[in-house]
Design an enzyme around this catalytic site. Structure first.
Site, PDB file in Angstrom:
ATOM      1  N   CYS A 171       0.872   2.970   2.512  1.00  0.00           N
ATOM      2  CA  CYS A 171      -0.898   3.093   1.615  1.00  0.00           C
ATOM      3  C   CYS A 171      -0.708   3.144   0.911  1.00  0.00           C
ATOM      4  CB  CYS A 171      -0.897   4.789   1.927  1.00  0.00           C
ATOM      5  SG  CYS A 171      -2.021   5.921   0.935  1.00  0.00           S
ATOM      6  N   CYS A 198      -1.428   5.223  -2.637  1.00  0.00           N
ATOM      7  CA  CYS A 198      -0.164   6.716  -2.647  1.00  0.00           C
ATOM      8  C   CYS A 198       0.663   5.096  -3.489  1.00  0.00           C
ATOM      9  CB  CYS A 198       0.540   6.238  -1.379  1.00  0.00           C
ATOM     10  SG  CYS A 198      -0.475   7.048  -0.353  1.00  0.00           S
TER      11      CYS A 198
END
Length: 183
Positions: free
Chosen positions: A107, A110
């Protein structure tokens, strides 16, 4: 735990005659080539250079400045790992506020928010417990809390979910959410 973070730097103009290695198709003219540079500032990262040259001289051309981003390993020493099996003991039975960062290694957002979470963990040491939960390794806990997007940051107080922040948000947003639950 090691995670990737991105560092971006602005590069100076590059000269085609400089020490920078330029690779391109030998059969194409200079203006039509796709140019790539590997400069010392980029740590070996291959950079695609703009085709718009700032000099009209055919042999010596300077390329526009650019921004280079590269992944670097960062450690999350202050932020502990939680998983499905340790969730109850570390999060639900904890005294005081607990922040949990739901993330995954693939991600991009993230990875962008990871340094902020680490900074906040240092800033709130002793006041808030910080944990990271990898949603790929521990899928049942995110499912239980209806985590549908990552990064999702949840704040728990005495085992009860109090707040959820979805997406890569500024540090000020996280700080104001945490501050609501400090006594």
């Amino acid at each position: 735990m090691a995670a990737a973070a991105f560092t971006c730097t602005s590069l100076p103009s590059l000269s085609l005659r400089s020490e920078t290695r330029i690779a391109s198709s030998p059969s194409a003219s200079l203006s039509a080539r796709r140019l790539f540079a590997v400069s010392p500032e980029s740590g070996g990262l291959r950079i695609r250079l703009s085709q718009s040259l700032t000099s009209t001289h055919p042999r010596v051309s300077r390329l526009r400045r650019g921004v280079v981003c590269e992944a670097q390993e960062t450690t999350t020493d202050i932020v502990s790992i939680v998983n499905d099996s340790t969730w109850d003991s570390l999060v639900l039975k904890a005294d005081g506020p607990v922040l949990v960062d739901f993330w995954a290694p693939w991600c991009g957002p993230c990875k962008m928010i990871d340094p902020l979470v680490n900074e906040l963990a240092q800033q709130y040491t002793g006041k808030v417990k910080f944990y990271k939960l990898n949603t790929d390794d521990s899928p049942s806990t995110p499912s239980q809390y209806n985590v549908r997007s990552i990064p999702t940051i949840m704040i728990f107080v005495n085992g009860e979910k109090k707040d959820a922040i979805i997406g890569a948000v500024p540090k000020s947003t996280l700080t104001s959410s945490i501050d609501k639950f400090l006594q």
